[in-house]
Design a protein around this motif. Structure first.
Motif, PDB file in Angstrom:
ATOM      1  N   LEU A 113       0.834  -1.204   0.000  1.00  0.00           N
ATOM      2  CA  LEU A 113       0.000   0.000   0.000  1.00  0.00           C
ATOM      3  C   LEU A 113       0.869   1.255   0.000  1.00  0.00           C
ATOM      4  CD1 LEU A 113      -2.808   1.307   0.244  1.00  0.00           C
ATOM      5  CD2 LEU A 113      -2.585   1.107   2.733  1.00  0.00           C
ATOM      6  N   GLY A 114       1.951   1.245   0.794  1.00  0.00           N
ATOM      7  CA  GLY A 114       2.845   2.397   0.832  1.00  0.00           C
ATOM      8  C   GLY A 114       3.428   2.712  -0.530  1.00  0.00           C
ATOM      9  N   GLY A 115       3.783   1.672  -1.286  1.00  0.00           N
ATOM     10  CA  GLY A 115       4.317   1.896  -2.620  1.00  0.00           C
ATOM     11  C   GLY A 115       3.290   2.474  -3.580  1.00  0.00           C
ATOM     12  N   ALA A 116       2.065   1.996  -3.496  1.00  0.00           N
ATOM     13  CA  ALA A 116       1.009   2.519  -4.371  1.00  0.00           C
ATOM     14  C   ALA A 116       0.724   3.985  -4.061  1.00  0.00           C
ATOM     15  CB  ALA A 116      -0.257   1.675  -4.200  1.00  0.00           C
ATOM     16  N   VAL A 117       0.690   4.333  -2.783  1.00  0.00           N
ATOM     17  CA  VAL A 117       0.462   5.734  -2.404  1.00  0.00           C
ATOM     18  C   VAL A 117       1.623   6.598  -2.883  1.00  0.00           C
ATOM     19  CG1 VAL A 117       0.215   7.322  -0.461  1.00  0.00           C
ATOM     20  CG2 VAL A 117      -0.996   5.132  -0.454  1.00  0.00           C
ATOM     21  N   ALA A 118       2.879   6.085  -2.759  1.00  0.00           N
ATOM     22  CA  ALA A 118       4.043   6.856  -3.180  1.00  0.00           C
ATOM     23  C   ALA A 118       3.998   7.176  -4.667  1.00  0.00           C
ATOM     24  CB  ALA A 118       5.323   6.082  -2.852  1.00  0.00           C
ATOM     25  N   ASP A 119       3.401   6.306  -5.485  1.00  0.00           N
ATOM     26  CA  ASP A 119       3.282   6.573  -6.916  1.00  0.00           C
ATOM     27  C   ASP A 119       2.145   7.538  -7.241  1.00  0.00           C
ATOM     28  OD1 ASP A 119       5.420   5.147  -7.892  1.00  0.00           O
ATOM     29  OD2 ASP A 119       4.296   3.296  -8.204  1.00  0.00           O
ATOM     30  N   ARG A 120       1.234   7.745  -6.304  1.00  0.00           N
ATOM     31  CA  ARG A 120       0.094   8.630  -6.553  1.00  0.00           C
ATOM     32  C   ARG A 120       0.376  10.079  -6.159  1.00  0.00           C
ATOM     33  NH1 ARG A 120      -5.968   6.583  -5.185  1.00  0.00           N
ATOM     34  NH2 ARG A 120      -6.126   4.883  -6.705  1.00  0.00           N
ATOM     35  N   VAL A 121       1.275  10.273  -5.190  1.00  0.00           N
ATOM     36  CA  VAL A 121       1.429  11.598  -4.588  1.00  0.00           C
ATOM     37  C   VAL A 121       2.786  12.193  -4.946  1.00  0.00           C
ATOM     38  CG1 VAL A 121      -0.075  10.952  -2.670  1.00  0.00           C
ATOM     39  CG2 VAL A 121       2.404  10.649  -2.442  1.00  0.00           C
ATOM     40  N   ASP A 122       2.972  13.455  -4.572  1.00  0.00           N
ATOM     41  CA  ASP A 122       4.268  14.118  -4.679  1.00  0.00           C
ATOM     42  C   ASP A 122       5.203  13.455  -3.669  1.00  0.00           C
ATOM     43  OD1 ASP A 122       6.458  15.793  -4.337  1.00  0.00           O
ATOM     44  OD2 ASP A 122       5.309  17.624  -4.638  1.00  0.00           O
ATOM     45  N   GLN A 123       6.241  12.791  -4.153  1.00  0.00           N
ATOM     46  CA  GLN A 123       7.102  12.005  -3.260  1.00  0.00           C
ATOM     47  C   GLN A 123       7.820  12.874  -2.223  1.00  0.00           C
ATOM     48  OE1 GLN A 123       8.519  10.824  -6.813  1.00  0.00           O
ATOM     49  NE2 GLN A 123       7.090   9.103  -7.003  1.00  0.00           N
ATOM     50  N   ARG A 124       8.252  14.050  -2.637  1.00  0.00           N
ATOM     51  CA  ARG A 124       8.910  14.947  -1.681  1.00  0.00           C
ATOM     52  C   ARG A 124       7.972  15.296  -0.539  1.00  0.00           C
ATOM     53  NH1 ARG A 124       8.687  20.315  -0.726  1.00  0.00           N
ATOM     54  NH2 ARG A 124       7.121  20.468  -2.368  1.00  0.00           N
ATOM     55  N   ARG A 125       6.738  15.616  -0.869  1.00  0.00           N
ATOM     56  CA  ARG A 125       5.768  15.964   0.164  1.00  0.00           C
ATOM     57  C   ARG A 125       5.448  14.765   1.050  1.00  0.00           C
ATOM     58  NH1 ARG A 125       0.737  19.091  -2.064  1.00  0.00           N
ATOM     59  NH2 ARG A 125       2.458  20.546  -2.458  1.00  0.00           N
ATOM     60  N   ALA A 126       5.337  13.595   0.442  1.00  0.00           N
ATOM     61  CA  ALA A 126       5.073  12.387   1.237  1.00  0.00           C
ATOM     62  C   ALA A 126       6.190  12.144   2.238  1.00  0.00           C
ATOM     63  CB  ALA A 126       4.918  11.178   0.314  1.00  0.00           C
ATOM     64  N   MET A 127       7.442  12.372   1.819  1.00  0.00           N
ATOM     65  CA  MET A 127       8.581  12.119   2.696  1.00  0.00           C
ATOM     66  C   MET A 127       8.620  13.081   3.875  1.00  0.00           C
ATOM     67  SD  MET A 127      11.471  11.350  -0.216  1.00  0.00           S
ATOM     68  CE  MET A 127      12.831  11.374   0.949  1.00  0.00           C
ATOM     69  N   TRP A 128       8.479  14.389   3.596  1.00  0.00           N
ATOM     70  CA  TRP A 128       8.588  15.315   4.727  1.00  0.00           C
ATOM     71  C   TRP A 128       7.366  15.225   5.644  1.00  0.00           C
ATOM     72  CZ3 TRP A 128       5.057  19.034   5.756  1.00  0.00           C
ATOM     73  CH2 TRP A 128       4.384  19.677   4.720  1.00  0.00           C
ATOM     74  N   THR A 129       6.224  14.876   5.090  1.00  0.00           N
ATOM     75  CA  THR A 129       5.047  14.692   5.942  1.00  0.00           C
ATOM     76  C   THR A 129       5.229  13.482   6.855  1.00  0.00           C
ATOM     77  OG1 THR A 129       3.600  15.677   4.265  1.00  0.00           O
ATOM     78  CG2 THR A 129       2.560  14.320   5.955  1.00  0.00           C
ATOM     79  N   ALA A 130       5.709  12.366   6.280  1.00  0.00           N
ATOM     80  CA  ALA A 130       5.932  11.164   7.087  1.00  0.00           C
ATOM     81  C   ALA A 130       6.952  11.425   8.185  1.00  0.00           C
ATOM     82  CB  ALA A 130       6.389  10.011   6.192  1.00  0.00           C
ATOM     83  N   ASP A 131       8.038  12.128   7.861  1.00  0.00           N
ATOM     84  CA  ASP A 131       9.057  12.407   8.877  1.00  0.00           C
ATOM     85  C   ASP A 131       8.546  13.365   9.950  1.00  0.00           C
ATOM     86  OD1 ASP A 131      11.160  10.759   8.443  1.00  0.00           O
ATOM     87  OD2 ASP A 131      12.487  12.256   7.561  1.00  0.00           O
ATOM     88  N   THR A 132       7.713  14.300   9.559  1.00  0.00           N
ATOM     89  CA  THR A 132       7.145  15.214  10.561  1.00  0.00           C
ATOM     90  C   THR A 132       6.266  14.456  11.539  1.00  0.00           C
ATOM     91  OG1 THR A 132       7.185  17.076   9.004  1.00  0.00           O
ATOM     92  CG2 THR A 132       5.706  17.254  10.900  1.00  0.00           C
ATOM     93  N   VAL A 133       5.418  13.583  11.012  1.00  0.00           N
ATOM     94  CA  VAL A 133       4.545  12.798  11.897  1.00  0.00           C
ATOM     95  C   VAL A 133       5.369  11.885  12.790  1.00  0.00           C
ATOM     96  CG1 VAL A 133       2.690  11.078  11.965  1.00  0.00           C
ATOM     97  CG2 VAL A 133       2.619  12.920  10.272  1.00  0.00           C
ATOM     98  N   ARG A 134       6.413  11.262  12.219  1.00  0.00           N
ATOM     99  CA  ARG A 134       7.259  10.397  13.037  1.00  0.00           C
ATOM    100  C   ARG A 134       7.975  11.194  14.122  1.00  0.00           C
ATOM    101  NH1 ARG A 134      10.636   6.295   9.257  1.00  0.00           N
ATOM    102  NH2 ARG A 134      11.053   8.153   7.983  1.00  0.00           N
ATOM    103  N   GLY A 135       8.420  12.395  13.783  1.00  0.00           N
ATOM    104  CA  GLY A 135       9.066  13.238  14.784  1.00  0.00           C
ATOM    105  C   GLY A 135       8.130  13.582  15.925  1.00  0.00           C
ATOM    106  N   LEU A 136       6.873  13.900  15.595  1.00  0.00           N
ATOM    107  CA  LEU A 136       5.896  14.231  16.632  1.00  0.00           C
ATOM    108  C   LEU A 136       5.564  13.010  17.495  1.00  0.00           C
ATOM    109  CD1 LEU A 136       3.504  16.544  14.569  1.00  0.00           C
ATOM    110  CD2 LEU A 136       5.208  17.236  16.268  1.00  0.00           C
ATOM    111  N   LEU A 137       5.474  11.841  16.860  1.00  0.00           N
ATOM    112  CA  LEU A 137       5.182  10.618  17.615  1.00  0.00           C
ATOM    113  C   LEU A 137       6.308  10.292  18.591  1.00  0.00           C
ATOM    114  CD1 LEU A 137       3.685   8.262  14.866  1.00  0.00           C
ATOM    115  CD2 LEU A 137       2.486   9.211  16.840  1.00  0.00           C
ATOM    116  N   VAL A 138       7.540  10.345  18.109  1.00  0.00           N
ATOM    117  CA  VAL A 138       8.668  10.022  18.985  1.00  0.00           C
ATOM    118  C   VAL A 138       8.839  11.095  20.053  1.00  0.00           C
ATOM    119  CG1 VAL A 138      11.147   9.542  19.076  1.00  0.00           C
ATOM    120  CG2 VAL A 138       9.811   8.731  17.152  1.00  0.00           C
ATOM    121  N   GLY A 139       8.583  12.356  19.691  1.00  0.00           N
ATOM    122  CA  GLY A 139       8.649  13.418  20.690  1.00  0.00           C
ATOM    123  C   GLY A 139       7.618  13.219  21.792  1.00  0.00           C
ATOM    124  N   GLY A 140       6.401  12.842  21.402  1.00  0.00           N
ATOM    125  CA  GLY A 140       5.375  12.553  22.408  1.00  0.00           C
ATOM    126  C   GLY A 140       5.748  11.371  23.272  1.00  0.00           C
TER     127      GLY A 140
END
Length: 435
Positions: free
Chosen positions: A83-110
């Motif tokens: 599923l992750g690969g299919a979504v990566a082909d549908r969206v702007d990959q740069r935006r997908a990457m920084w969004t995923a890292d932002t969410v991961r940063g917030l999760l680990v920070g919490g």
């Protein structure tokens, strides 16, 4: 990469070409920022990976629960990888990457805040591991698909080598020694530092100036399920990629057995204790760094697929040495060679996947490749433990060597046959006869 460029590249599955990796990626601009983000994230991952088992051990003495934290690092790839690969082909990959890292940063920070306040639990650890790896399935597939847009086609192999070498340096050599210093500052410190690395990496990726990829409109009625199936079919049609995927899956079964039992081999069978275990891990990391440096030289002389075959063959010999020779010095040398050739394998399988995937499908092909390859690792860990219990602690290394033999055998048909090549971007198809 244009269709003409892909045709000239010939994808190098056979005999050596002159200057296969003829160019080096420019550090200025997009690649330098992507490299910095990847290396910084690997450093943070090393901090978290080292700290999680220690925290789990302080929360429970149940081995099954502690092992569940590690298991959740594999499970999302099996469940969500495609599923992750299919979504990566549908969206702007740069935006997908920084969004995923932002969410991961917030999760680990919490999570770091929860640890600091004394609210950590084993259930929270398991949930965190699962959530982070789920987001990683999107991030990694998007990153694989984005890299070819940042470097010249003939510099792709060198770019992958530099990325993987930097990640191994940050994660293998720099991250581990820092963990005790951070833990001395408090149990939450490694996780807080990891959160910062995620957020800084997100900012670096967000700063990339890469135009959004142009994609053909999806056919009416197209669904994620159909797009995932297209990625699997694309992987299955390409004989070279199909062989590489099967070979990597077999390798990962063996690697699961080796990783799960290596500490027993070194501390038990070799009697080398924890210092010996640290020595073989360091040797493996240093060997990996050497592989990143040597990869271009090897590929220029052998060609990319032959480099993979060489890597597999040498790794078999290294594993046999670990399993048969009861000597710490031999184990250290063998693991260094094993790490060197492992880097050569990884760089070239990734590069071939990027070069051979059809237009607009790299995310899905990458996801199919990774998911099928990762699935065998948990099985290998169980097999390794069972073999060690029945036959002795050195036998998992020999079991791993057996899986690597099967892996190299799986590559031979892909090496010898004519292979269909589908060029990125324009879908032009050519046939390259390997020799």
């Amino acid at each position: 990469m244009t269709g003409a460029e892909a045709g000239r590249e010939a994808l190098d599955t056979g005999a050596p070409r002159e200057a296969v990796d003829a160019g080096a990626p420019a550090w200025r601009g997009g690649f330098g920022r992507l490299w910095s983000a990847a290396v910084l994230s690997s450093f943070g991952d090393a901090l978290r990976t080292a700290a999680l088992p220690l925290l789990a051990l302080s929360l429970t003495d149940d081995p099954l629960l502690i092992a569940s934290v590690t298991a959740c690092g594999y499970l999302p790839w099996i469940v969500f990888g495609l599923l992750g690969g299919a979504v990566a082909d549908r969206v702007d990959q740069r935006r997908a990457m920084w969004t995923a890292d932002t969410v991961r940063g917030l999760l680990v920070g919490g999570f770091a805040l929860a640890v600091a306040l004394g609210h950590a639990s084993i259930g929270l650890l398991i949930a965190l591991a699962f959530a982070l790896t789920t987001l990683q399935t999107l991030f990694d597939n998007a990153a694989t698909a984005l890299l070819p847009a940042l470097v010249e086609p003939r510099a792709l192999g060198s770019a992958n080598a530099r990325l993987m070498t930097g990640q191994r340096l940050a994660g293998g050599l720099l991250g581990g020694p820092v963990v005790p210093l951070l833990i001395a500052a408090g149990a939450a410190a490694p996780f807080a530092a990891d959160a910062v690395t995620f957020l800084v990496a997100a900012a670096l990726v967000a700063s990339l100036r890469v135009p959004a990829p142009e994609r053909k409109p999806r056919p009416a009625g197209s669904t994620l399920r159909r797009e995932i199936a297209e990625g699997l079919r694309a992987l299955g049609r390409d004989r070279a990629l199909r062989g590489l995927c099967a070979a990597t899956a077999l390798c990962n079964v063996g690697m699961g057995a080796l990783i799960a039992t290596l500490v027993i081999v070194v501390t038990g069978w070799l009697g080398a204790g924890t210092k010996g275990y640290a020595a073989v891990l360091t040797a493996y990391t240093l060997g990996s760094l050497g592989g990143g440096a040597a990869n271009r030289w090897i590929v220029d002389r052998l060609g990319r697929m032959r480099a993979v075959l060489l890597a597999g063959g040498v790794q078999i010999a290294a594993l046999v040495a670990v399993g048969l020779v009861r000597s710490l010095a031999v184990a250290v040398a063998a693991l260094a060679v094993f790490g060197l050739m492992g880097m050569v394998w990884n760089v070239n399988t990734t590069t071939l996947m990027q070069q051979r995937s059809p237009a607009g499908m790299l995310g899905r092909v990458s996801a199919a490749f990774r998911t099928l390859a990762v699935a065998g690792a948990p099985l290998g860990a169980v097999l390794g433990g069972a073999v060690a219990a029945v036959w002795g602690p050195n036998w998992p290394a020999l079991l791993t060597a057996g899986f690597f033999v099967l892996s190299v055998a799986a590559l031979i048909p892909a090496r010898r046959a004519d292979v269909l090549v589908v060029a990125p971007e324009d879908g032009v198809t050519t046939t390259h006869a390997t020799r």
